[in-house]
Write an enzyme that holds these catalytic residues in place. Sequence first.
Site, PDB file in Angstrom:
ATOM      1  N   LYS A 158       0.836  -1.201   0.000  1.00 11.37           N
ATOM      2  CA  LYS A 158       0.000   0.000   0.000  1.00 11.37           C
ATOM      3  C   LYS A 158       0.868   1.246   0.000  1.00 11.37           C
ATOM      4  CE  LYS A 158      -3.869  -2.002   2.589  1.00 11.37           C
ATOM      5  NZ  LYS A 158      -4.757  -1.856   3.764  1.00 11.37           N
ATOM      6  N   GLY A 165      -8.263   2.957  -1.314  1.00 10.67           N
ATOM      7  CA  GLY A 165      -8.079   1.950  -2.355  1.00 10.67           C
ATOM      8  C   GLY A 165      -7.120   2.340  -3.469  1.00 10.67           C
ATOM      9  N   HIS A 208     -15.880  -4.377   5.365  1.00 13.18           N
ATOM     10  CA  HIS A 208     -15.419  -3.037   5.745  1.00 13.18           C
ATOM     11  C   HIS A 208     -16.382  -2.521   6.806  1.00 13.18           C
ATOM     12  CE1 HIS A 208     -14.297   1.349   4.561  1.00 13.18           C
ATOM     13  NE2 HIS A 208     -15.012   1.374   5.658  1.00 13.18           N
ATOM     14  N   LYS A 237     -18.402   3.301  -2.301  1.00 15.24           N
ATOM     15  CA  LYS A 237     -19.459   2.660  -1.523  1.00 15.24           C
ATOM     16  C   LYS A 237     -20.804   2.903  -2.199  1.00 15.24           C
ATOM     17  CE  LYS A 237     -16.810   3.471   2.655  1.00 15.24           C
ATOM     18  NZ  LYS A 237     -16.518   4.525   3.648  1.00 15.24           N
ATOM     19  N   GLU A 275     -11.723   3.098  10.388  1.00 11.23           N
ATOM     20  CA  GLU A 275     -12.087   2.017   9.465  1.00 11.23           C
ATOM     21  C   GLU A 275     -11.361   0.742   9.858  1.00 11.23           C
ATOM     22  OE1 GLU A 275     -12.634   4.534   5.298  1.00 11.23           O
ATOM     23  OE2 GLU A 275     -10.967   3.137   5.492  1.00 11.23           O
ATOM     24  N   GLU A 288      -7.697   2.468   8.327  1.00  8.98           N
ATOM     25  CA  GLU A 288      -7.410   3.890   8.146  1.00  8.98           C
ATOM     26  C   GLU A 288      -8.280   4.677   9.100  1.00  8.98           C
ATOM     27  OE1 GLU A 288      -8.009   5.198   4.077  1.00  8.98           O
ATOM     28  OE2 GLU A 288      -6.824   3.541   3.297  1.00  8.98           O
ATOM     29  N   ASN A 290     -10.511   8.348   9.157  1.00 11.58           N
ATOM     30  CA  ASN A 290     -11.006   9.515   8.424  1.00 11.58           C
ATOM     31  C   ASN A 290     -11.332  10.615   9.416  1.00 11.58           C
ATOM     32  OD1 ASN A 290     -10.945   8.003   6.000  1.00 11.58           O
ATOM     33  ND2 ASN A 290     -12.865   7.060   6.595  1.00 11.58           N
ATOM     34  N   ARG A 292     -13.012  13.462   8.749  1.00 15.00           N
ATOM     35  CA  ARG A 292     -14.080  14.320   8.221  1.00 15.00           C
ATOM     36  C   ARG A 292     -15.447  13.731   8.560  1.00 15.00           C
ATOM     37  NH1 ARG A 292     -12.336  10.702   4.240  1.00 15.00           N
ATOM     38  NH2 ARG A 292     -14.057   9.341   3.633  1.00 15.00           N
ATOM     39  N   ARG A 338     -26.817   5.051  -2.064  1.00 17.94           N
ATOM     40  CA  ARG A 338     -26.317   6.229  -2.785  1.00 17.94           C
ATOM     41  C   ARG A 338     -26.888   6.184  -4.194  1.00 17.94           C
ATOM     42  NH1 ARG A 338     -19.938   7.195  -1.267  1.00 17.94           N
ATOM     43  NH2 ARG A 338     -20.070   6.584   0.933  1.00 17.94           N
TER      44      ARG A 338
HETATM   45  C1  MV4 Z   1      -6.784  -4.378   2.594  1.00 20.79           C
HETATM   46  C2  MV4 Z   1      -7.524  -5.480   2.120  1.00 20.79           C
HETATM   47  C3  MV4 Z   1      -7.131  -6.730   2.532  1.00 20.79           C
HETATM   48  N1  MV4 Z   1      -6.065  -6.879   3.339  1.00 20.79           N
HETATM   49  N2  MV4 Z   1      -5.730  -4.583   3.405  1.00 20.79           N
HETATM   50  C4  MV4 Z   1      -9.214  -1.009   0.229  1.00 20.79           C
HETATM   51  C5  MV4 Z   1      -9.347   0.417   0.602  1.00 20.79           C
HETATM   52  C6  MV4 Z   1      -8.195   0.743   1.415  1.00 20.79           C
HETATM   53  N3  MV4 Z   1      -8.596   1.562   2.505  1.00 20.79           N
HETATM   54  C7  MV4 Z   1      -7.651  -0.558   1.896  1.00 20.79           C
HETATM   55  N4  MV4 Z   1      -8.382  -1.586   1.204  1.00 20.79           N
HETATM   56  C8  MV4 Z   1      -8.150  -2.888   1.467  1.00 20.79           C
HETATM   57  N5  MV4 Z   1      -7.103  -3.128   2.278  1.00 20.79           N
HETATM   58  C9  MV4 Z   1      -5.391  -5.813   3.751  1.00 20.79           C
HETATM   59  N6  MV4 Z   1      -4.314  -5.999   4.544  1.00 20.79           N
HETATM   60  C10 MV4 Z   1      -8.612  -5.240   1.300  1.00 20.79           C
HETATM   61  C11 MV4 Z   1      -8.925  -3.949   0.944  1.00 20.79           C
HETATM   62  C12 MV4 Z   1     -10.061  -3.828   0.081  1.00 20.79           C
HETATM   63  C13 MV4 Z   1     -11.247  -3.255   0.514  1.00 20.79           C
HETATM   64  C14 MV4 Z   1     -11.407  -2.723   1.782  1.00 20.79           C
HETATM   65  C15 MV4 Z   1     -12.581  -2.151   2.190  1.00 20.79           C
HETATM   66  C16 MV4 Z   1     -13.653  -2.107   1.314  1.00 20.79           C
HETATM   67  C17 MV4 Z   1     -13.525  -2.604   0.056  1.00 20.79           C
HETATM   68  C18 MV4 Z   1     -12.331  -3.187  -0.363  1.00 20.79           C
HETATM   69  C19 MV4 Z   1     -12.242  -3.708  -1.645  1.00 20.79           C
HETATM   70  C20 MV4 Z   1     -11.064  -4.256  -2.055  1.00 20.79           C
HETATM   71  C21 MV4 Z   1      -9.972  -4.309  -1.197  1.00 20.79           C
END
Ligand code: MV4
Length: 461
Positions: A158, A165, A208, A237, A275, A288, A290, A292, A338
């Site tokens: 990341k 994302g 999530h 979303k 999150e 993460e 946020n 806001r 939405r």
């Molecule tokens: C991840 C994950 C799986 N494992 N991290 C997507 C948004 C960003 N904030 C981080 N995300 C993800 N991180 C680990 N270690 C999967 C995602 C992810 C995801 C997370 C939340 C909602 C939708 C998603 C769709 C694809 C991947």
Amino acid sequence: MFKKVLVANRGEIALRIIRACRELGIATVAVHSTADVHGLHVRFADEAVCIGPPASRDSYLNVPAVLSAAEITGADAIHPGYGFLSENAEFAEVCRSCKIAFIGPRPEVIRLMGNKVRAREAAREAGLPLLPGSPGGVKDAEEARRWAQEIGLPVILKAAAGGGGRGMKIVRSLEAIPGAFNTASAEAVAAFGNGDMYIERYVEQPRHIEIQVVADEHGNVIHLGERECSVQRRHQKLIEESPSPGVSAALREEMGRVSLQAMRKIGYNSLGTIEFLMDEKGRFYFMEMNTRVQVEHPVTEMVTGFDLVREQIRMAAGAPLQWTQADVVMMGASIECRVNAEDPVTFAPSPGKITAYHAPGGFGVRVDSLAYENYTVLPYYDSLVSKLIVHAVDRPTAIARMQRALGEYVVQGVKTNIPFHRAALADDGFVAGDYDTRLVERLLASETGTRRLRKAIEETP
Ligand code: MV4
């Protein structure tokens, strides 16, 4: 309390903020681009200032223009809404040096949470559960490879400056690490001007789930439970709900407890959202934070009765929180759809004039919208037309109410994703509350899902 708030945003969230200000007896200033002269936020605010041409970077993201509008109108605070300048630490700093209150947390906290490596370190120090991963950043592909061996595959790379994302790469073999690292880092440099990366174990099929926190300047911190945000496509979303059907009372208590502890350690003072990723065993991990107000805040408002935007403004003015954790009771179930001006199958934006418009209503229905008949959905901004929110005594009743409200909704002249929502709410996994972040993909790949979608499109006037 503030006397006049400048709303540095547009669309439904600008209206949401103007409404909260009016109820607090605070005057409002709208800012708008030349394209947005017919926007409802311009009409509903007490004053309006044009700040530039249509492109966001020349208007809603134009810091000198926004600050000049605040100076000229004598605003004593700026509410940034979501998106645009809402998580821009430099903007919050300039506000401070101009003696205009920024309605949000301190700039230092915005900056901390904006850097995902530093946010992760802060979260760990504050006691939030993390996935196994590099404690700081990984400087090159070789270091990433060493960490992947230690953590175990699959892993995810990341970008420190990413979020939502962007700048991520999933890696399923050690051989793929160098290529993935170099591509992702180069993409991060191009997108954010910062190629710093970190690495974590990858959770397959996560949910999530995010916790809403509220902290004032007097040390009072409460949480308002969770929102389930797993119905998303390409990190946009589409449907959110509270409570999450995947979170038990005991789990909510635990997630809330660690979130409050973390907010106290960080010295957070505003609205915020933490999150989490949740795996199939119900284990949760910090993702993460946020800083806001979020698009999906209404589902929390509906189940708790807590006016998040009102309290965000009051807290920024130094007022103490009037709720304790014991006052927070989650009642019933709330769902938000939405409604976007986009093709329900391809999700391609569909800007243009709304030639006929009728919003749903009735018991338990809330519509936060920028739309009206003859309004033109503009191509320059996001395609959100409205947030349709329902509240009901329980989840099955909320789903039925949402289907009823979607059936009443008339939006003609532009395509909308209303048919998609009808199909998603009928999905067996959604109805059972047993779904994760793959729901949309699964629905669009399944025979039943696409048949429901086609049928909903046919039945939409
Ligand atoms: C991840 C994950 C799986 N494992 N991290 C997507 C948004 C960003 N904030 C981080 N995300 C993800 N991180 C680990 N270690 C999967 C995602 C992810 C995801 C997370 C939340 C909602 C939708 C998603 C769709 C694809 C991947």
